[in-house]
Design a protein around this motif. Structure first.
Motif, PDB file in Angstrom:
ATOM      1  N   ILE A 208       0.864  -1.181   0.000  1.00 56.87           N
ATOM      2  CA  ILE A 208       0.000   0.000   0.000  1.00 56.87           C
ATOM      3  C   ILE A 208       0.900   1.230   0.000  1.00 56.87           C
ATOM      4  O   ILE A 208       1.881   1.277   0.751  1.00 56.87           O
ATOM      5  N   GLU A 209       0.591   2.185  -0.849  1.00 56.64           N
ATOM      6  CA  GLU A 209       1.324   3.446  -0.827  1.00 56.64           C
ATOM      7  C   GLU A 209       0.338   4.571  -0.588  1.00 56.64           C
ATOM      8  O   GLU A 209      -0.771   4.554  -1.118  1.00 56.64           O
ATOM      9  N   ALA A 210       0.766   5.544   0.198  1.00 57.73           N
ATOM     10  CA  ALA A 210      -0.079   6.717   0.450  1.00 57.73           C
ATOM     11  C   ALA A 210       0.765   7.967   0.307  1.00 57.73           C
ATOM     12  O   ALA A 210       1.947   7.971   0.659  1.00 57.73           O
TER      13      ALA A 210
ATOM     14  N   VAL B  32      -2.598   3.990  -3.208  1.00 56.91           N
ATOM     15  CA  VAL B  32      -2.355   3.003  -4.260  1.00 56.91           C
ATOM     16  C   VAL B  32      -2.161   1.642  -3.606  1.00 56.91           C
ATOM     17  O   VAL B  32      -1.478   1.535  -2.580  1.00 56.91           O
ATOM     18  N   ASP B  33      -2.804   0.610  -4.165  1.00 58.54           N
ATOM     19  CA  ASP B  33      -2.526  -0.747  -3.677  1.00 58.54           C
ATOM     20  C   ASP B  33      -2.463  -1.693  -4.865  1.00 58.54           C
ATOM     21  O   ASP B  33      -2.933  -1.362  -5.959  1.00 58.54           O
ATOM     22  N   ASP B  34      -1.855  -2.876  -4.632  1.00 60.10           N
ATOM     23  CA  ASP B  34      -1.716  -3.848  -5.719  1.00 60.10           C
ATOM     24  C   ASP B  34      -2.644  -5.044  -5.512  1.00 60.10           C
ATOM     25  O   ASP B  34      -2.346  -6.161  -5.921  1.00 60.10           O
TER      26      ASP B  34
ATOM     27  N   HIS C  51      -2.582  -1.894 -10.378  1.00 57.96           N
ATOM     28  CA  HIS C  51      -2.800  -1.118  -9.160  1.00 57.96           C
ATOM     29  C   HIS C  51      -4.146  -0.398  -9.144  1.00 57.96           C
ATOM     30  O   HIS C  51      -4.615   0.065 -10.182  1.00 57.96           O
ATOM     31  N   ASN C  52      -4.728  -0.323  -7.936  1.00 56.87           N
ATOM     32  CA  ASN C  52      -5.866   0.560  -7.701  1.00 56.87           C
ATOM     33  C   ASN C  52      -5.307   1.894  -7.248  1.00 56.87           C
ATOM     34  O   ASN C  52      -4.429   1.941  -6.381  1.00 56.87           O
ATOM     35  N   ARG C  53      -5.834   2.961  -7.822  1.00 58.44           N
ATOM     36  CA  ARG C  53      -5.377   4.285  -7.400  1.00 58.44           C
ATOM     37  C   ARG C  53      -6.576   5.167  -7.071  1.00 58.44           C
ATOM     38  O   ARG C  53      -7.469   5.372  -7.891  1.00 58.44           O
ATOM     39  N   LEU C  54      -6.608   5.644  -5.837  1.00 53.56           N
ATOM     40  CA  LEU C  54      -7.663   6.564  -5.406  1.00 53.56           C
ATOM     41  C   LEU C  54      -7.049   7.919  -5.151  1.00 53.56           C
ATOM     42  O   LEU C  54      -6.021   8.027  -4.479  1.00 53.56           O
TER      43      LEU C  54
END
Lengths: 140, 109
Positions: free
Chosen positions: A63-65, A79-81, A127-130
């Motif tokens: 997870i990246e923030a 962002v997560d994978d 990746h999901n990106r919000l």
């Protein structure tokens, strides 16, 4: 302009790491307390969802923030994978139903949409990106 | 999250502090639902930093059980951010909410 980035595992400990990074950022950027509370709720809703549902096959994830203040707006990127998941596709719950008709749960994503001024979802490769935006100027 | 219980003449006061989120909601559920049958229960949220949907779920279960058992329940001292989440979720009309413990105890007397 203050900016902060953090990377964490797809675990409860990882979620704590992201929320701790936000707390430090909020302190440094002197965010209003009502905004801090709103973001803490939003992070709990989104990250606990990711950890619980994003990796059905188990296995490690990332997870990246990123938190940033630009021109009076707080911008958050998550962002997560995990598996593709667009939280914005979920139908809103009935928040006016009588007590006995209230479903237990289903409110999290609705709160995210209400607490933020803007939420955009994108699937980028694996990746999901919000991207979330909250005005720091308007009273809530 | 911290939970303190204070048995008073007028009812049981449970004071909750800290963060009520997906990490802590399970503990809160245990602590509060154990008292769902109390005839007069006040939950003091004055020291709560925030409540996410995992916490709202616990309060919804509590009010349902309390009503089903004929008990009286009041929440009190919600910080502006906590009140905002209750309002957005449409939870405010489902609860008796007072500014402080004294008012809450008086309301359910």
């Amino acid at each position: 302009m203050p900016r902060s980035e953090v990377e964490a595992d797809n675990t409860a400990v990882g979620v704590d790491r992201v929320t701790a990074a936000f707390d430090a950022f909020a302190d440094e950027a002197r965010l209003p307390s009502i905004v801090i509370g709103a973001v803490q709720v939003v992070l709990d809703e989104l990250l606990s969802n990711t950890v619980k549902a994003g990796y059905p096959d188990g296995g490690p994830g990332r997870i990246e923030a990123a938190f940033e203040v630009v021109d009076g707006y707080l911008q958050i990127t998550l962002v997560d994978d995990g598996i593709a998941f667009d939280p914005l596709e979920r139908a809103d719950p009935d928040t006016e139903a009588a007590l006995e008709d209230r479903p237990i749960g289903g409110l999290g994503i609705y709160l995210v949409k209400q607490l933020m001024d803007r939420v955009d979802y994108e699937r980028v490769g694996r990746h999901n990106r919000l991207r979330l935006v909250k005005s720091l100027e308007e009273p809530v | 999250m911290e939970i303190r219980e204070d048995r008073r003449e007028q009812g049981l006061v449970v004071a909750v502090g800290g963060r009520i989120d997906s990490n802590t909601a399970g503990e809160l559920e245990k602590a509060l639902l154990a008292h769902a049958a109390e005839p007069r229960l006040v939950v003091d949220l004055g020291a709560v930093e925030y409540v996410s949907s995992a916490g709202l779920r616990v309060f919804l279960m509590l009010v349902k059980k309390s009503k089903a058992g004929g008990g009286k329940l009041a929440l009190c001292a919600l910080a502006p951010g906590v009140k905002q989440v209750f309002d957005l979720a449409g939870f405010t009309p489902l609860f008796t909410i007072e500014p402080d413990v004294a008012a809450a105890l008086a309301r359910i007397a």
